[in-house]
Write a protein that holds these residues in place. Structure first.
Motif, PDB file in Angstrom:
ATOM      1  N   ALA A 153       0.834  -1.206   0.000  1.00  0.00           N
ATOM      2  CA  ALA A 153       0.000   0.000   0.000  1.00  0.00           C
ATOM      3  C   ALA A 153       0.870   1.259   0.000  1.00  0.00           C
ATOM      4  N   LEU A 157       0.450   3.953  -2.856  1.00  0.00           N
ATOM      5  CA  LEU A 157       0.034   5.310  -2.497  1.00  0.00           C
ATOM      6  C   LEU A 157       1.091   6.344  -2.901  1.00  0.00           C
ATOM      7  N   ASN A 160       1.073   6.629  -6.731  1.00  0.00           N
ATOM      8  CA  ASN A 160      -0.164   7.251  -7.186  1.00  0.00           C
ATOM      9  C   ASN A 160      -0.181   8.749  -6.870  1.00  0.00           C
ATOM     10  N   THR A 161       0.475   9.112  -5.769  1.00  0.00           N
ATOM     11  CA  THR A 161       0.510  10.525  -5.382  1.00  0.00           C
ATOM     12  C   THR A 161       1.521  11.309  -6.215  1.00  0.00           C
ATOM     13  N   ARG A 190      -1.042  -0.241 -11.708  1.00  0.00           N
ATOM     14  CA  ARG A 190      -2.238   0.066 -10.915  1.00  0.00           C
ATOM     15  C   ARG A 190      -2.138   1.401 -10.207  1.00  0.00           C
ATOM     16  N   SER A 191      -0.905   1.880  -9.998  1.00  0.00           N
ATOM     17  CA  SER A 191      -0.725   3.187  -9.367  1.00  0.00           C
ATOM     18  C   SER A 191      -0.971   4.305 -10.364  1.00  0.00           C
ATOM     19  N   ASN A 316      -3.746  12.471  -0.505  1.00  0.00           N
ATOM     20  CA  ASN A 316      -4.318  11.595  -1.538  1.00  0.00           C
ATOM     21  C   ASN A 316      -5.551  10.889  -0.958  1.00  0.00           C
ATOM     22  N   LEU A 318      -6.790   8.188  -1.610  1.00  0.00           N
ATOM     23  CA  LEU A 318      -6.534   6.756  -1.407  1.00  0.00           C
ATOM     24  C   LEU A 318      -5.995   6.474  -0.010  1.00  0.00           C
ATOM     25  N   LYS A 319      -5.376   7.486   0.618  1.00  0.00           N
ATOM     26  CA  LYS A 319      -4.828   7.296   1.970  1.00  0.00           C
ATOM     27  C   LYS A 319      -5.918   6.785   2.909  1.00  0.00           C
ATOM     28  N   ARG A 320      -7.116   7.331   2.748  1.00  0.00           N
ATOM     29  CA  ARG A 320      -8.248   6.929   3.582  1.00  0.00           C
ATOM     30  C   ARG A 320      -8.548   5.427   3.409  1.00  0.00           C
ATOM     31  N   ALA A 321      -8.401   4.950   2.175  1.00  0.00           N
ATOM     32  CA  ALA A 321      -8.709   3.537   1.904  1.00  0.00           C
ATOM     33  C   ALA A 321      -7.612   2.612   2.421  1.00  0.00           C
ATOM     34  N   LEU A 322      -6.437   3.177   2.669  1.00  0.00           N
ATOM     35  CA  LEU A 322      -5.276   2.343   3.023  1.00  0.00           C
ATOM     36  C   LEU A 322      -4.814   2.557   4.451  1.00  0.00           C
TER      37      LEU A 322
END
Ligand SMILES: *Cc1c(COP(=O)(O)O)cnc(C)c1O
Length: 466
Positions: A153, A157, A160-161, A190-191, A316, A318-322
């Motif tokens: 992750a 992350l 992706n960021t 995927r990122s 980001n 996505l941070k919330r999801a990870l």
């Protein structure tokens, strides 16, 4: 149907009669669960009778079978096992055993409200990373840090960021597959960034990176080759050179360190592994590493380095999801606290305690336990002490091995089948024992059997059905 079948079917007790005699089970598991178990068992008995088998209609036997079924069903599917594989950080066996301090910390927050995202001074919403960020910075020398679900992750992350829709050069020698489904090229795709392969499998030079950089390049990434090593005619670019090249091009240099080490392992007699603080000193802008490999903590991914980059990573969505859950955060904080007293780590941190066990002490233990195991297994099996090699595991230091000792169980005729069957029975014990079959022997490497668990290990052997 002959008369006997009719008679047998009629002799079976009714569901309500069975339930009348299972009142304490009803209290424990609920009416529906016990009713369903009774119905299912009666159904099984009826079809057995109809296919010509004779079954007992004895009420107490029927009740006991239902009771056993309910008890079995309530056993946890996720259980603790004896890891006697010789692989200390075994990814299939839960990796690092947590320190006592971490377990206490998990308990503290698990059943109680806590200040996970609450600033006790200001009396308002707080940041869950705040509990741990300064500790990571203190231990690594980083300016800022954040934590996520695992290192996969952290990689996802970060890329992706910082590299969404842009290019990231990576050496062809570092396109790692960690196992399971973590492959560097896949995670990069995927990122949302484009992998630019540079160099060759065995040799990558600074000019390979330099030639690959253009206006669209987001960052330079180095991936620790955790689970293999390329030997012979090789070249990798030293971290400080990659850092200077990145700086000259005003792009970040990111290092996926894999196993996450914070101490001088050589001083403990273990093989060298780069420490996070060293890689940051070499000029990495961000380092990423796992919480449950060498670090010896819970599953987590740590991202540490430049404050401006960490701030972007934290923003980001996505941070919330990870993000990490409170129980894991508590365990990670307590684990990192132990690193403040590095002199005690070999006793306070189970991972280091197991990795640093002396071969002699493991051999003494094997010599002591061999006769006990032998007396349980009987004459059919021979139990000896054997010299073996333990591994650190989890991709850490794949080449180096740690000398250890094992119980070596063999059968007279040298056949594999009885050993395979014995290994299966070890796995069926209340606390399953996991060893490994090697060269006609079932090996139980004792490196991970600490003295306090020895009695429990020996006692349950009487339950081995031989
Ligand atoms: C282990 C490892 C990962 C994945 O880490 P997890 O914590 O298992 O998600 C990523 N990169 C490298 C180099 C690794 O060794």
């Amino acid at each position: 149907m002959n008369k006997n079948v009719h008679q047998q079917l009629r002799d079976l007790p009714s569901v309500s009669v069975i339930l009348d005699h299972l009142q304490s089970e009803v209290a424990q598991w609920g009416h529906d669960a016990v009713t369903n178990a009774a119905r299912a068992h009666l159904e099984a008995l009826r079809s057995a009778i109809q296919s010509g088998k004779s079954v007992s209609s004895d009420l107490s036997i029927i009740q006991q079978t239902i009771r056993d079924g309910l008890t079995n069903r309530s056993q946890p599917a996720l259980k603790s096992v004896f890891n006697l594989t010789g692989i200390v950080l075994h990814s299939n066996l839960g990796r690092a055993n947590l320190a006592d301090a971490a377990i206490v910390a998990m308990n503290r927050v698990a059943g109680s409200a806590n200040n996970l995202e609450y600033d006790l001074e200001q009396g308002q919403r707080g940041d869950r990373d705040s509990h741990i960020e300064s500790l990571i910075c203190e231990l690594t020398g980083a300016e800022a840090a954040t934590v996520v679900n695992n290192n996969a992750a952290a990689v996802l992350l970060t890329l992706n960021t910082l590299a969404l829709g842009r290019k990231v050069p990576v050496s062809r020698g570092e396109l790692v597959e960690i196992g399971g489904s973590f492959r560097v090229p896949d995670i990069m795709a995927r990122s949302g960034c484009t992998l630019v392969e540079v160099g060759t499998t065995n040799r990558t030079h600074l000019k390979d990176y330099a030639n690959a950089i253009d206006a669209d390049t987001a960052l330079l990434m180095r991936v620790h080759t955790s689970n293999y090593r390329i030997e012979g005619f090789t070249n990798t670019v030293p971290e400080p050179e990659l850092a200077s090249l990145a700086e000259a091009n005003q792009i970040p240099f990111v290092v996926d360190m894999g196993c996450g080490n914070l101490i001088d392992l050589k001083a403990l007699g273990l093989p060298h592994e780069a420490a996070a603080q060293q890689t940051l000193t070499h000029g990495a802008d961000l380092v990423l590493f796992s919480g449950d490999k060498l670090l010896g903590g819970p599953q987590a991914g740590i991202i540490a380095g430049r404050a401006d980059l960490i701030s972007r990573v934290k923003q980001n969505p996505l941070k919330r999801a990870l993000r990490l859950d409170k129980v894991t955060l508590a365990a990670l904080e307590a684990t990192l606290q132990l690193y403040r007293n590095p002199d005690e780590l070999v006793s306070t941190l189970p991972t280091l305690r197991l990795l640093t066990r002396a071969e002699d002490s493991i051999r003494d233990q094997a010599n002591k336990l061999a006769p006990k195991v032998s007396s349980v297994l009987g004459d059919h099996y021979q139990v000896d002490t054997a010299s073996v090699s333990s591994q650190i595991g989890s991709g850490a230091l794949p080449i180096e091995v740690l000398p250890s000792a094992a119980l070596s169980i063999t059968v007279a005729n040298g056949e594999d089948e009885p050993l395979r069957a014995l290994a299966a029975r070890f796995r069926q014990l209340p606390k399953p024992v996991i060893g490994r079959l090697h060269n006609g022997a079932l090996l139980l490497d004792l490196r991970c059997l600490e003295a306090i668990h020895e009695d429990a290990f020996i006692e349950q052997l009487s339950e081995l059905t031989l």
